[in-house]
Design a protein around this motif. Structure first.
Motif, PDB file in Angstrom:
ATOM      1  N   VAL A  56      19.594  -8.215  -0.708  1.00 36.70           N
ATOM      2  CA  VAL A  56      21.025  -8.009  -0.865  1.00 36.70           C
ATOM      3  C   VAL A  56      21.480  -8.095  -2.319  1.00 36.70           C
ATOM      4  N   LYS A  57      20.959  -9.052  -3.061  1.00 36.43           N
ATOM      5  CA  LYS A  57      21.439  -9.278  -4.419  1.00 36.43           C
ATOM      6  C   LYS A  57      21.127  -8.098  -5.327  1.00 36.43           C
ATOM      7  N   ALA A  58      22.090  -7.786  -6.171  1.00 35.46           N
ATOM      8  CA  ALA A  58      21.894  -6.721  -7.146  1.00 35.46           C
ATOM      9  C   ALA A  58      22.599  -7.124  -8.434  1.00 35.46           C
ATOM     10  N   LYS A  59      22.041  -6.682  -9.525  1.00 38.07           N
ATOM     11  CA  LYS A  59      22.611  -6.970 -10.835  1.00 38.07           C
ATOM     12  C   LYS A  59      23.183  -5.671 -11.382  1.00 38.07           C
ATOM     13  N   ARG A  60      24.403  -5.724 -11.877  1.00 40.62           N
ATOM     14  CA  ARG A  60      25.048  -4.543 -12.433  1.00 40.62           C
ATOM     15  C   ARG A  60      24.897  -4.568 -13.950  1.00 40.62           C
ATOM     16  N   THR A  61      24.363  -3.479 -14.490  1.00 39.30           N
ATOM     17  CA  THR A  61      24.155  -3.367 -15.924  1.00 39.30           C
ATOM     18  C   THR A  61      24.904  -2.135 -16.422  1.00 39.30           C
ATOM     19  N   CYS A  62      25.727  -2.325 -17.448  1.00 43.34           N
ATOM     20  CA  CYS A  62      26.495  -1.224 -18.023  1.00 43.34           C
ATOM     21  C   CYS A  62      26.050  -1.012 -19.463  1.00 43.34           C
ATOM     22  N   LEU A  63      25.600   0.202 -19.763  1.00 48.74           N
ATOM     23  CA  LEU A  63      25.169   0.583 -21.100  1.00 48.74           C
ATOM     24  C   LEU A  63      25.655   1.999 -21.384  1.00 48.74           C
ATOM     25  N   THR A  64      25.633   2.386 -22.657  1.00 48.69           N
ATOM     26  CA  THR A  64      25.975   3.762 -23.003  1.00 48.69           C
ATOM     27  C   THR A  64      24.792   4.662 -22.676  1.00 48.69           C
ATOM     28  N   ARG A  65      25.043   5.970 -22.648  1.00 47.58           N
ATOM     29  CA  ARG A  65      23.953   6.924 -22.396  1.00 47.58           C
ATOM     30  C   ARG A  65      22.844   6.749 -23.428  1.00 47.58           C
ATOM     31  N   GLN A  66      23.238   6.531 -24.670  1.00 46.36           N
ATOM     32  CA  GLN A  66      22.266   6.365 -25.741  1.00 46.36           C
ATOM     33  C   GLN A  66      21.406   5.123 -25.504  1.00 46.36           C
ATOM     34  N   GLN A  67      22.020   4.031 -25.071  1.00 51.43           N
ATOM     35  CA  GLN A  67      21.273   2.801 -24.797  1.00 51.43           C
ATOM     36  C   GLN A  67      20.351   2.981 -23.588  1.00 51.43           C
ATOM     37  N   TRP A  68      20.816   3.683 -22.537  1.00 55.24           N
ATOM     38  CA  TRP A  68      19.954   3.928 -21.375  1.00 55.24           C
ATOM     39  C   TRP A  68      18.751   4.765 -21.780  1.00 55.24           C
ATOM     40  N   ALA A  69      18.952   5.752 -22.662  1.00 56.10           N
ATOM     41  CA  ALA A  69      17.837   6.581 -23.128  1.00 56.10           C
ATOM     42  C   ALA A  69      16.828   5.729 -23.892  1.00 56.10           C
TER      43      ALA A  69
END
Length: 93
Positions: A56-69
């Motif tokens: 059930v547990k999930a971690k939400r991570t927010c990054l820019t497109r550049q950071q995800w790349a």
């Protein structure tokens, strides 16, 4: 009688408000010059990653497109390095 007038006012307001809002939003959009191109690499993207050992547990991570790349490139390089080091050991197939 009061209910009838109230209902008529509500119906009239419901029909007039969308027309007024539409007129207000259409006018400024036509008057504004074209916006500068948006830099897609700075757009923020959020992803949910499931935590190991939990259904059930999930971690939400927010990054820019550049950071995800960058994260993806780093992970791929790590996997390639791990594969190469495993293949270069004596006794590996």
């Amino acid at each position: 009688m009061l209910r009838r007038h109230s209902l008529a006012l509500i119906i009239a307001a419901a029909t007039l408000v969308p027309a007024a809002v539409q007129a207000q939003t259409a006018a400024p959009a036509a008057a504004q010059p074209a916006a500068a191109p948006v830099d897609k690499s700075q757009e923020i993207i959020c992803k949910r990653e499931k935590e190991t050992g939990s259904l059930v547990k999930a971690k939400r991570t927010c990054l820019t497109r550049q950071q995800w790349a960058y994260v993806q490139d780093t992970n791929q390089q790590f996997a390639r390095d791990l594969n190469n080091s495993t293949m270069s050991r004596p006794g590996s197939q």
